[in-house]
Design an enzyme around this catalytic site. Structure first.
Site, short mmCIF file in Angstrom:
data_model
loop_
_atom_site.label_atom_id
_atom_site.label_comp_id
_atom_site.label_asym_id
_atom_site.label_seq_id
_atom_site.Cartn_x
_atom_site.Cartn_y
_atom_site.Cartn_z
N ASP A 1 0.85 -1.18 0.00
CA ASP A 1 0.00 0.00 0.00
C ASP A 1 0.89 1.24 0.00
O ASP A 1 1.86 1.33 0.76
CB ASP A 1 -0.89 -0.02 1.25
CG ASP A 1 -1.62 1.28 1.45
OD1 ASP A 1 -2.57 1.55 0.70
OD2 ASP A 1 -1.22 2.04 2.37
N ASP B 1 -0.40 8.05 -8.92
CA ASP B 1 -1.32 7.69 -10.00
C ASP B 1 -2.27 6.60 -9.52
O ASP B 1 -2.16 5.44 -9.91
CB ASP B 1 -0.52 7.23 -11.22
CG ASP B 1 -1.39 7.00 -12.44
OD1 ASP B 1 -2.54 7.46 -12.44
OD2 ASP B 1 -0.92 6.35 -13.39
#
Length: 335
Positions: free
Chosen positions: A167, A185
């Protein structure tokens, strides 16, 4: 004759029932593509779902459409082998690279497809790129799926590139490293994956500021939804709250009507008139670059509107949820 007629009617009824069952299975039942491809993201025309994969983080679909590969995550297109992807990657990467004082170390969060990594590798001064993605499946596609590897030119297997399956927030919290350019992104938070809000919060942006080298630059992908400008405005205001200078820009694609929004964040002001592409680009011409920093009325935030996203609220998620609801009815009008 009557017997033949009734047999034909019976056969037709069976086929109709089977057809209805197939439609139910495909669009509503356990085999539903709606679990993997949102209706507004579905290709126009015939396409093939080559693989459907459910991971702890998302539902992933690998789709073949008109000879191109499209990879979906939680219903939305994450990356593809299309020309649109090339245009998007140029805007995502080359503008922060031009704004940064150095380009030795680059971090890309959400780099599973390897296309943005491909663009960053075009700079000879780049020494190391760290590409982070929460899903190993996405990175596997970018590293080993033949069509993607051909499209990204093997970028995720390049010796200058380090790939990390983690993550993005957790990675930033647990590393002391700093970068000259940071690219975020990732898709907008949704009801399926609300934890994405933590990658847009003021707390996260403050962490990014600590991980940014002096004269560094950050680029944030801010969705394509022109009917929810509050989303774009809230990211701008959240970045400002974290202490950044913010330059919003957008990239309109007339061919399909999409208008991608981005936020360039730096710790010192950037003169957009002085921005020049440092490598050759196919789409970012000087004329288009100038136009990208001119905000159309539906994106302009002249009154500093927008709420601050924190780790403890649902500002962006609420905006996305409301916009999704309104797509089925009348869209808002913004003055």
């Amino acid at each position: 004759m009557n017997q033949l007629l009734w047999m034909a009617v019976g056969a037709g009824a069976v086929l109709s029932i089977e057809g209805l069952y197939w439609l139910y299975w495909r669009y509503v039942g356990s085999g539903s593509v709606r679990d993997y491809i949102n209706e507004d993201q579905e290709p126009e025309g015939d396409y093939r779902i080559l693989r459907k994969i459910k991971t702890p983080n998302q539902r992933i679909a690998l789709v073949e459409y008109r000879g191109q590969m499209w990879i979906y995550g939680n219903g939305d297109v994450m990356f593809s082998t299309t020309e649109d992807e090339n245009m998007y990657a140029e805007a995502m990467v080359h503008i922060p690279m031009a704004a940064a004082g150095k380009r030795n170390k680059v971090l890309i969060i959400g780099g599973g497809g390897g296309v943005t990594t491909r663009e960053a590798l075009r700079y000879s001064e780049v020494e190391e790129i760290t590409a982070v993605d929460v899903d190993d499946v996405m990175l596997e596609f970018g590293k080993h799926l033949e069509a993607m590897v051909r499209f990204n030119r093997g970028s995720l297997n390049h010796p200058k590139v380090r790939t990390v399956i983690e993550d993005g927030r957790t990675f930033i919290e647990n590393t002391p490293m700093k970068w000259d350019v940071i690219v975020i992104d990732v898709p907008e938070p949704t009801g399926r994956y609300p934890r994405l809000s933590r990658l847009f919060s003021v707390e996260f942006y403050r962490l990014l500021k600590e991980r940014l080298e002096p004269e560094g630059a950050i680029n944030i992908a801010c969705s394509t939804s022109f009917w929810m400008p509050e989303y774009f405005w809230s990211i701008q205001e959240t970045l400002k709250k974290a202490g950044f200078q913010v330059l919003p820009f957008h990239h309109f694609v007339p061919e399909d009507g999409e208008d991608w929004a981005f936020c360039l964040a730096t710790t010192s002001p950037v003169d957009t008139d002085g921005l020049r592409m440092l490598v050759s680009t196919e789409y970012l011409t000087p004329e288009r670059l100038k136009d990208m920093f001119y905000m159309p009325f539906y994106f302009a935030n002249g009154q500093n509107q927008g709420d601050i996203q924190t780790d403890d609220n649902t500002v962006l998620l609420d905006i996305v949820s409301e916009a999704d609801y309104e797509q089925d009815g009348n869209r808002k009008e913004y003055n």
